[in-house]
Motif scaffolding. Structure first.
Motif, PDB file in Angstrom:
ATOM      1  N   ALA A   1       1.669  12.896   3.387  1.00 46.28           N
ATOM      2  CA  ALA A   1       2.340  13.268   4.630  1.00 46.28           C
ATOM      3  C   ALA A   1       2.551  12.012   5.481  1.00 46.28           C
ATOM      4  N   HIS A   2       1.514  11.173   5.518  1.00 49.04           N
ATOM      5  CA  HIS A   2       1.558   9.959   6.321  1.00 49.04           C
ATOM      6  C   HIS A   2       2.648   9.005   5.841  1.00 49.04           C
ATOM      7  N   HIS A   3       2.825   8.955   4.515  1.00 51.03           N
ATOM      8  CA  HIS A   3       3.823   8.049   3.963  1.00 51.03           C
ATOM      9  C   HIS A   3       5.166   8.728   3.744  1.00 51.03           C
ATOM     10  N   GLY A   4       5.282   9.907   4.261  1.00 51.90           N
ATOM     11  CA  GLY A   4       6.549  10.628   4.189  1.00 51.90           C
ATOM     12  C   GLY A   4       7.056  10.835   2.780  1.00 51.90           C
ATOM     13  N   ALA A   5       6.113  11.066   1.862  1.00 50.46           N
ATOM     14  CA  ALA A   5       6.521  11.262   0.475  1.00 50.46           C
ATOM     15  C   ALA A   5       7.405  12.499   0.350  1.00 50.46           C
ATOM     16  N   ALA A   6       8.519  12.330  -0.308  1.00 50.68           N
ATOM     17  CA  ALA A   6       9.460  13.442  -0.449  1.00 50.68           C
ATOM     18  C   ALA A   6       9.040  14.356  -1.592  1.00 50.68           C
ATOM     19  N   ASP A   7       8.369  13.760  -2.574  1.00 54.29           N
ATOM     20  CA  ASP A   7       8.030  14.519  -3.780  1.00 54.29           C
ATOM     21  C   ASP A   7       6.536  14.809  -3.783  1.00 54.29           C
ATOM     22  N   ALA A   8       6.084  15.616  -2.819  1.00 48.30           N
ATOM     23  CA  ALA A   8       4.657  15.843  -2.635  1.00 48.30           C
ATOM     24  C   ALA A   8       3.992  16.400  -3.886  1.00 48.30           C
ATOM     25  N   GLU A   9       2.793  15.892  -4.149  1.00 49.33           N
ATOM     26  CA  GLU A   9       1.984  16.390  -5.263  1.00 49.33           C
ATOM     27  C   GLU A   9       0.733  17.039  -4.686  1.00 49.33           C
ATOM     28  N   VAL A  10       0.337  18.147  -5.264  1.00 48.56           N
ATOM     29  CA  VAL A  10      -0.926  18.767  -4.874  1.00 48.56           C
ATOM     30  C   VAL A  10      -1.903  18.587  -6.028  1.00 48.56           C
TER      31      VAL A  10
ATOM     32  N   MET B   1       0.824  -1.200   0.000  1.00 47.76           N
ATOM     33  CA  MET B   1       0.000   0.000   0.000  1.00 47.76           C
ATOM     34  C   MET B   1       0.859   1.249   0.000  1.00 47.76           C
ATOM     35  N   ALA B   2       1.881   1.219   0.831  1.00 45.46           N
ATOM     36  CA  ALA B   2       2.700   2.428   0.949  1.00 45.46           C
ATOM     37  C   ALA B   2       3.400   2.738  -0.359  1.00 45.46           C
ATOM     38  N   ARG B   3       3.350   3.979  -0.707  1.00 43.32           N
ATOM     39  CA  ARG B   3       4.072   4.377  -1.914  1.00 43.32           C
ATOM     40  C   ARG B   3       5.209   5.264  -1.453  1.00 43.32           C
ATOM     41  N   ARG B   4       6.336   4.619  -1.175  1.00 47.97           N
ATOM     42  CA  ARG B   4       7.425   5.348  -0.588  1.00 47.97           C
ATOM     43  C   ARG B   4       8.176   6.166  -1.623  1.00 47.97           C
ATOM     44  N   SER B   5       8.482   5.520  -2.699  1.00 50.42           N
ATOM     45  CA  SER B   5       9.236   6.266  -3.701  1.00 50.42           C
ATOM     46  C   SER B   5       8.378   6.416  -4.946  1.00 50.42           C
ATOM     47  N   ARG B   6       7.848   7.563  -5.102  1.00 44.31           N
ATOM     48  CA  ARG B   6       7.044   7.820  -6.294  1.00 44.31           C
ATOM     49  C   ARG B   6       7.923   8.571  -7.276  1.00 44.31           C
ATOM     50  N   SER B   7       7.677   8.331  -8.531  1.00 51.36           N
ATOM     51  CA  SER B   7       8.482   9.026  -9.526  1.00 51.36           C
ATOM     52  C   SER B   7       8.248  10.528  -9.393  1.00 51.36           C
ATOM     53  N   SER B   8       9.252  11.258  -9.529  1.00 56.54           N
ATOM     54  CA  SER B   8       9.128  12.710  -9.429  1.00 56.54           C
ATOM     55  C   SER B   8       8.455  13.214 -10.693  1.00 56.54           C
ATOM     56  N   PRO B   9       7.852  14.396 -10.647  1.00 56.17           N
ATOM     57  CA  PRO B   9       7.108  14.903 -11.793  1.00 56.17           C
ATOM     58  C   PRO B   9       7.918  14.868 -13.094  1.00 56.17           C
ATOM     59  N   SER B  10       9.189  15.057 -12.978  1.00 57.52           N
ATOM     60  CA  SER B  10       9.983  15.130 -14.207  1.00 57.52           C
ATOM     61  C   SER B  10      10.068  13.781 -14.907  1.00 57.52           C
ATOM     62  N   THR B  11       9.802  12.688 -14.168  1.00 56.13           N
ATOM     63  CA  THR B  11       9.861  11.392 -14.831  1.00 56.13           C
ATOM     64  C   THR B  11       8.470  10.908 -15.227  1.00 56.13           C
TER      65      THR B  11
ATOM     66  N   TYR C   1      -5.394  13.210  -0.205  1.00 55.07           N
ATOM     67  CA  TYR C   1      -4.135  12.894  -0.894  1.00 55.07           C
ATOM     68  C   TYR C   1      -2.972  13.597  -0.202  1.00 55.07           C
ATOM     69  N   THR C   2      -3.216  14.797   0.243  1.00 57.81           N
ATOM     70  CA  THR C   2      -2.183  15.520   0.989  1.00 57.81           C
ATOM     71  C   THR C   2      -1.844  14.783   2.284  1.00 57.81           C
ATOM     72  N   GLU C   3      -2.905  14.359   3.004  1.00 55.72           N
ATOM     73  CA  GLU C   3      -2.701  13.594   4.245  1.00 55.72           C
ATOM     74  C   GLU C   3      -1.960  12.296   3.972  1.00 55.72           C
ATOM     75  N   HIS C   4      -2.381  11.629   2.925  1.00 61.86           N
ATOM     76  CA  HIS C   4      -1.796  10.333   2.568  1.00 61.86           C
ATOM     77  C   HIS C   4      -0.295  10.460   2.330  1.00 61.86           C
TER      78      HIS C   4
ATOM     79  N   ALA D   1      -4.145  10.203  -6.483  1.00 62.73           N
ATOM     80  CA  ALA D   1      -4.956  10.904  -5.479  1.00 62.73           C
ATOM     81  C   ALA D   1      -6.261  10.152  -5.229  1.00 62.73           C
ATOM     82  N   LEU D   2      -6.865   9.635  -6.289  1.00 63.60           N
ATOM     83  CA  LEU D   2      -8.152   8.944  -6.136  1.00 63.60           C
ATOM     84  C   LEU D   2      -7.996   7.642  -5.353  1.00 63.60           C
ATOM     85  N   LEU D   3      -6.911   6.926  -5.599  1.00 64.42           N
ATOM     86  CA  LEU D   3      -6.707   5.697  -4.831  1.00 64.42           C
ATOM     87  C   LEU D   3      -6.521   6.018  -3.352  1.00 64.42           C
ATOM     88  N   ALA D   4      -5.893   7.153  -3.087  1.00 67.09           N
ATOM     89  CA  ALA D   4      -5.691   7.554  -1.687  1.00 67.09           C
ATOM     90  C   ALA D   4      -7.003   7.983  -1.043  1.00 67.09           C
ATOM     91  N   ALA D   5      -7.937   8.467  -1.862  1.00 65.04           N
ATOM     92  CA  ALA D   5      -9.207   8.979  -1.322  1.00 65.04           C
ATOM     93  C   ALA D   5     -10.256   7.884  -1.171  1.00 65.04           C
TER      94      ALA D   5
END
Ligand SMILES: NCc1[nH]cc(CCC(=O)O)c1CC(=O)O
Length: 454
Positions: A113-122, A1-11, A108-111, A358-362
């Motif tokens: 933050a909870h998973h400590g995502a470094a590359d936050a998406e809004v 479930m945890a998505r620790r390393s998500r591709s950064s926007p540039s990828t 999605y913002t909470e999600h 975001a939808l999967l997180a919601a």
């Protein structure tokens, strides 16, 4: 479930299928000071003057209200994704769309933050109103027959969206699940089911009356065969009045609550023809009923909960399948694997852009299970939202329990059935719905409810 390393926007563009527009880079960040952040509406369309403050939104704040867009210095690794949310123009549809937009943004913002995502998406939404067929058709709701009149135009815009011009593009639609046909719509997928609002029906009566205290022969308005049949079973003496129209119009049918119909009352008095075009059925007049039955969820969202004179427990009045739940629908191309059975698992569903993530997180899993069972039942019975069928599923002590009533249209005959499963996944929930439907068919449900089974 945890998505620790998500591709950064540039990828990300690598994952975006051809035909899906690449999103512009992060939108300019609002320079407003954090303490001036609005609690809602931005960038979701501005609230209309008559729309109530948002209620029932868990943390109903935009990402901006969380200070995310205002943190200084601005994080360079944060990307901003803006999508278009297509909506009908009714007060309920607009409110639900706004609630859904804010819920997705904040969850999605909470999600992250909870998973400590470094590359936050809004993820943010802009509302775009789409006129649908159901809003202009007239005639009793029951005879509009084919389900989905409200959803069809919106869905078409969503399907067209990938290739549509910028002014016509729609990326997501929010539906009341109970108004959505139980068959899947090819090309689209319900990516999230939000946490269910109160699923019950409510009585809105004059003078604080309840089902037990309504005088004999009282007139009770509803356009729903399901509600009519259950009302008749509880109180055979009542006169059921076929009404339709939006929630305000229906409340306005109650004696003493005429003002809730808003400007439509004036319209009706002045121009006979506009009245018929707008509100359908025959000789309807405001204030001509002692009570109406409406969904608690809609009344709550519209800030009209205080008009409820009685909450009708599912043991007395089973709600419509899906009642109280909102479905967030997108093109299936938002996912590499859009199979509804795996949408709960981001690693398997593989969303292609921020919207899908975001939808999967919601998504609210228990709600998804419940409505999967209720809608599988409806589908197996080949019945739509106009059928005299009530169904309610919920998780009780680790079991998904589904209760159903199938009524004869006059409410004199009823079949009730309850069953449960311990399989708490979507396929298991659907199997429960199908099993209960087949049990009911064995018990004679088709003839009783006038179902037209092939
Ligand atoms: N048919 C109209 C409709 N569609 C969804 C809701 C309520 C909202 C919901 O089910 O979440 C309503 C109003 C009502 O039945 O009172």
């Amino acid at each position: 479930m945890a998505r620790r390393s998500r591709s950064s926007p540039s990828t990300q563009p690598v994952l975006i299928p051809p035909g899906l527009r690449k999103l512009p880079p992060a939108a300019p960040v609002d320079a407003a000071p954090a303490d001036a952040a609005p609690t809602n509406t931005t960038p979701v369309a501005p609230a209309r003057p008559n729309t109530p403050p948002d209620r029932g939104v868990r943390a109903g704040r935009s990402a901006r209200a969380y200070g995310l867009s205002h943190t200084s210095p601005i994080r360079r690794d944060m990307s901003h994704h803006e999508y278009i949310l297509g909506t009908r123009g009714s007060a309920l549809a607009l409110t639900q769309s706004r609630i859904a937009a804010e819920t997705v943004t904040s969850l999605y913002t909470e999600h992250q933050a909870h998973h400590g995502a470094a590359d936050a998406e809004v993820v943010d939404f802009t509302l775009r109103t789409v006129k649908t067929e159901g809003d202009v058709l007239t005639g009793p709701l029951a005879t509009l027959g084919g389900t989905g009149v409200f959803a069809a135009a919106l869905r078409q815009r969503l399907l067209d969206g990938e290739n549509a011009s910028e002014e016509n593009r729609v990326d997501m639609a929010v539906h009341s699940l109970k108004d959505l046909p139980s068959a899947p719509c090819p090309g689209l997928v319900i990516a999230a089911t939000l946490k269910r609002e109160d699923p019950r029906d409510a009585l809105v009566a004059r003078d604080g009356l309840t089902l037990d205290t309504l005088p004999e022969g009282s007139r009770v308005g509803t356009g729903s065969p399901r509600r009519a049949a259950q009302l008749r079973a509880l109180r055979p003496d009542l006169e059921i009045v076929d009404i339709r129209g939006n929630v305000g119009t229906r409340i306005g049918r109650v004696k003493g609550l005429e003002e809730h119909a808003g400007k439509q009352v004036v319209l009706r008095q002045n121009t006979e023809t506009s009245e018929r075009a707008d509100h359908g059925v025959g000789t309807e007049r405001s204030g001509d009923c002692d009570a109406v039955v409406l969904a608690v969820s809609g009344l709550k969202r519209l800030g009209k909960e205080e008009l409820i004179t009685e909450y009708l427990d599912p043991t007395r009045m089973l709600p419509a399948p899906g009642q109280g739940a909102l479905a967030l629908e997108v093109r299936e191309s938002e996912f590499e694997n859009p199979d509804p059975a795996v949408l709960a698992d981001p690693e398997v569903a593989r969303p292609v852009r921020a919207l899908g993530r975001a939808l999967l997180a919601a998504n609210h899993h228990e709600t998804r299970l419940a409505v999967s069972a209720e809608r599988a039942l409806l589908r197996r019975l080949e019945a739509g939202c106009a059928a005299p069928i009530g169904a309610y599923a919920h998780v009780v002590e680790g079991d998904l329990v589904l209760s159903v009533v199938v009524a004869s249209p006059d409410g004199t005959d009823m079949l009730r059935h309850t069953s449960a499963t311990a399989e708490l996944d979507v396929p298991g929930a659907e199997r429960l719905g199908v099993r209960v439907a087949e049990d009911l068919l064995q018990m004679g449900a088709a003839a009783l409810a006038g179902l037209d089974l092939k």
